[in-house]
Design an enzyme around this catalytic site. Structure first.
Site, PDB file in Angstrom:
ATOM      1  N   VAL A   9     -23.718 -53.112  18.932  1.00  0.00           N
ATOM      2  CA  VAL A   9     -22.618 -53.378  19.857  1.00  0.00           C
ATOM      3  C   VAL A   9     -23.149 -54.161  21.048  1.00  0.00           C
ATOM      4  O   VAL A   9     -24.189 -53.819  21.611  1.00  0.00           O
ATOM      5  CB  VAL A   9     -21.977 -52.063  20.357  1.00  0.00           C
ATOM      6  CG1 VAL A   9     -20.911 -52.340  21.416  1.00  0.00           C
ATOM      7  CG2 VAL A   9     -21.384 -51.276  19.203  1.00  0.00           C
ATOM      8  N   CYS A  10     -22.434 -55.221  21.422  1.00  0.00           N
ATOM      9  CA  CYS A  10     -22.761 -55.943  22.659  1.00  0.00           C
ATOM     10  C   CYS A  10     -21.453 -56.316  23.338  1.00  0.00           C
ATOM     11  O   CYS A  10     -20.379 -55.942  22.883  1.00  0.00           O
ATOM     12  CB  CYS A  10     -23.637 -57.157  22.395  1.00  0.00           C
ATOM     13  SG  CYS A  10     -22.814 -58.518  21.577  1.00  0.00           S
ATOM     14  N   ASN A  11     -21.530 -57.052  24.430  1.00  0.00           N
ATOM     15  CA  ASN A  11     -20.311 -57.392  25.178  1.00  0.00           C
ATOM     16  C   ASN A  11     -19.282 -58.104  24.326  1.00  0.00           C
ATOM     17  O   ASN A  11     -18.138 -57.691  24.249  1.00  0.00           O
ATOM     18  CB  ASN A  11     -20.640 -58.237  26.409  1.00  0.00           C
ATOM     19  CG  ASN A  11     -21.017 -57.385  27.595  1.00  0.00           C
ATOM     20  OD1 ASN A  11     -20.595 -56.244  27.702  1.00  0.00           O
ATOM     21  ND2 ASN A  11     -21.811 -57.924  28.483  1.00  0.00           N
TER      22      ASN A  11
END
Length: 107
Positions: A9-11
């Protein structure tokens, strides 16, 4: 079905896509059948519900989500090492995810 399902998960889900491909190459080189995918933090809850990952790996830029996910999930949640993330070291990130999963399985 893959032996291990690893969700990153990232921005926006973009910066981790290169890391995902490097992790997949490392998994293939090790003969591991792994399903590794990335998503944006805004869609993470939907992906967790639909994909049922074995482990959730958070990009360093979303490390603030760690406690929230740890409290609501019954799978390991880890923050990816900032240096490994910056260098896109898929092999090291994969090995870390697998070691966490192995230690969970041993409990």
């Amino acid at each position: 079905m893959a032996d291990k399902k690893i969700m990153l998960v990232c921005n926006a889900g973009m910066s981790t896509s290169l890391l995902v491909s490097k992790m997949q190459k490392a998994a293939e080189a090790d003969g591991l059948d792994a399903d590794i995918f990335a998503t944006a933090s805004s869609d993470a809850d939907n992906k967790i519900e639909s994909e049922h990952p074995d482990i959730l790996m958070l990009g360093p830029q979303v490390r603030y989500l760690l406690k929230s996910y740890q409290s609501k999930l019954d799978i390991p949640v880890e923050v990816i090492n900032m240096q490994d993330y910056g260098l896109m070291n898929g092999d090291k990130v994969l090995k870390h995810a697998l070691s966490v999963l192995d230690s969970e399985a041993a409990k």
